[in-house]
Design an enzyme around this catalytic site. Structure first.
Site, PDB file in Angstrom:
ATOM      1  N   ASN A   9       0.446  -0.987  -0.219  1.00 38.65           N
ATOM      2  CA  ASN A   9       0.023   0.135  -0.418  1.00 38.65           C
ATOM      3  C   ASN A   9       0.986   1.170   0.520  1.00 38.65           C
ATOM      4  OD1 ASN A   9      -1.944   1.944   0.301  1.00 38.65           O
ATOM      5  ND2 ASN A   9      -1.986   1.609   2.540  1.00 38.65           N
ATOM      6  N   LYS A  11       0.048   4.271  -0.724  1.00 31.43           N
ATOM      7  CA  LYS A  11      -0.697   5.414   0.118  1.00 31.43           C
ATOM      8  C   LYS A  11       0.030   6.530  -0.910  1.00 31.43           C
ATOM      9  CE  LYS A  11       0.317   3.611   4.716  1.00 31.43           C
ATOM     10  NZ  LYS A  11      -0.112   3.488   6.018  1.00 31.43           N
ATOM     11  N   HIS A  96      -9.638   0.792   3.674  1.00 25.18           N
ATOM     12  CA  HIS A  96      -8.602   1.247   4.745  1.00 25.18           C
ATOM     13  C   HIS A  96      -8.893   2.432   6.085  1.00 25.18           C
ATOM     14  CE1 HIS A  96      -4.259   2.479   6.155  1.00 25.18           C
ATOM     15  NE2 HIS A  96      -4.232   0.963   5.195  1.00 25.18           N
ATOM     16  N   GLU A  98      -7.487   4.452   7.139  1.00 21.45           N
ATOM     17  CA  GLU A  98      -7.239   5.619   6.970  1.00 21.45           C
ATOM     18  C   GLU A  98      -8.445   6.409   6.245  1.00 21.45           C
ATOM     19  OE1 GLU A  98      -3.292   5.745   5.099  1.00 21.45           O
ATOM     20  OE2 GLU A  98      -2.443   4.516   7.221  1.00 21.45           O
ATOM     21  N   GLU A 168      -6.350  -5.448   9.847  1.00 19.19           N
ATOM     22  CA  GLU A 168      -5.085  -4.102  10.275  1.00 19.19           C
ATOM     23  C   GLU A 168      -5.649  -3.408  11.188  1.00 19.19           C
ATOM     24  OE1 GLU A 168      -3.130  -2.687   6.464  1.00 19.19           O
ATOM     25  OE2 GLU A 168      -5.191  -1.653   6.880  1.00 19.19           O
ATOM     26  N   GLY A 174       1.408   1.890  10.554  1.00 21.55           N
ATOM     27  CA  GLY A 174       2.444   2.587  10.920  1.00 21.55           C
ATOM     28  C   GLY A 174       2.733   3.329  11.807  1.00 21.55           C
ATOM     29  N   SER A 214       2.838  -2.713  10.187  1.00 14.99           N
ATOM     30  CA  SER A 214       3.502  -2.393  11.030  1.00 14.99           C
ATOM     31  C   SER A 214       4.753  -3.723  10.501  1.00 14.99           C
ATOM     32  CB  SER A 214       4.117  -2.017  12.393  1.00 14.99           C
ATOM     33  OG  SER A 214       3.920  -0.797  12.532  1.00 14.99           O
TER      34      SER A 214
HETATM   35  C1  PEP Z   1      -1.229  -0.230   5.745  1.00 12.11           C
HETATM   36  O1  PEP Z   1      -1.068   0.361   4.824  1.00 12.11           O
HETATM   37  O2  PEP Z   1      -3.021  -0.516   5.885  1.00 12.11           O
HETATM   38  C2  PEP Z   1       0.276  -0.526   6.774  1.00 12.11           C
HETATM   39  C3  PEP Z   1      -0.286  -1.728   7.442  1.00 12.11           C
HETATM   40  O3  PEP Z   1       0.893   0.314   6.695  1.00 12.11           O
HETATM   41  P1  PEP Z   1       2.400   0.096   7.784  1.00 12.11           P
HETATM   42  O4  PEP Z   1       3.015  -2.117   7.159  1.00 12.11           O
HETATM   43  O5  PEP Z   1       2.896   1.563   6.870  1.00 12.11           O
HETATM   44  O6  PEP Z   1       1.945  -0.126   9.046  1.00 12.11           O
END
Ligand code: PEP
Length: 255
Positions: A9, A11, A96, A98, A168, A174, A214
């Site tokens: 992803n 982003k 997601h 976000e 997630e 993040g 992460s």
């Molecule tokens: C994500 O963007 O869904 C995500 C899991 O980001 P990260 O791996 O940076 O935690």
């Protein structure tokens, strides 16, 4: 055996040149193989060129990070599932965290987006996961169950196993703090059970459930070794080709 999947992803990151060169490196390397599909969720404006560049790579896909809940019309700034399908996109991330938090997308809207994705032949990558308050107060299972039942479980039994679910936990996205392998396995097994209860055992066995939050070169192997984890959705670490390629490699079985 369920096929393994790693989703990058990106982003809202990378310039055009950076995006093309990162995709080239991943596609040219041992990025995907018979055992594992690789999906890059890129910013909308890069998708068309990325598809053309990586077309010859088997099991390698360029996805969208979002789509709108209508096909066309006066929705300035939005992109529809039908538009994505018309340029050869096959997967779209929906829900997601976000999108849920920054853009206030709720389960009812996400259910409509799921419908549009399916109507246009796209595979939804449906994200679910609790925040820290919900986890600390023991409401993580109820939260995820609610996100699934209101956002995804209205679809037909015959297509549920074609979808991809990404668990997630919001507190792990993040932050550099991943969920423990035991917490991940527990939630993935819970999600699989819910699919079985709502649909059937065959769908529950087939549907890929990815973990996101992460994921890094340090923890990928342990997370991917969990019985009900079929791969990962990777944010930050997907922006560095070396890291992302070694995360993909952690999914491969050792013979
Ligand atoms: C994500 O963007 O869904 C995500 C899991 O980001 P990260 O791996 O940076 O935690």
């Amino acid at each position: 055996m369920r096929k393994k999947i790693v989703v990058a992803n990106w982003k809202m990151n990378l310039t055009y040149a950076e995006a093309m060169s990162l995709a080239d490196v991943i596609a040219d390397s041992e990025g995907s193989n018979e055992y594992c599909s690789v999906i890059i969720a890129a910013p909308f404006i890069y998708i068309h060129d990325l598809i053309n560049r990586t077309r010859s790579q088997a099991d390698f896909f360029i996805a969208a990070q979002n789509c709108y809940s209508e096909d066309k019309g006066a929705f300035t700034g939005e992109i529809s599932a039908s538009m994505l399908a018309s340029i050869g996109v096959e997967h779209v991330i929906i829900g997601h965290s976000e999108r849920r938090t920054i853009f206030n997308e709720n389960n009812a809207l996400l259910a409509k987006k799921i419908n549009k994705a399916i109507e246009h032949g796209l595979i939804p990558i449906y994200c679910c996961g609790e925040d820290l308050v919900q986890r600390k107060s023991g409401r993580h299972f109820a939260t995820v169950e609610n996100q699934l039942s209101e956002g995804l479980f209205h679809i037909d039994r015959t297509i549920i196993s074609e979808c991809i679910i990404a668990y997630e936990p919001v507190w792990a996205i993040g932050t550099g703090v991943n969920a423990l392998a035991s917490e991940i396995q527990e939630m993935h097994s819970f999600i699989r059970q819910k699919i079985k209860d709502k649909f059937d055992e065959d769908s529950a066995e087939k549907i890929p459930i990815l973990y996101g939050g992460s994921v890094s070169i340090k923890n990928a192997k342990e997370i991917f070794n969990c019985r009900d984890v079929d791969g990962g959705l990777v944010g930050g670490a997907s922006l560095k080709s070396d890291d992302f390629l070694s995360i993909i490699k952690s999914l491969q079985p050792v013979f």
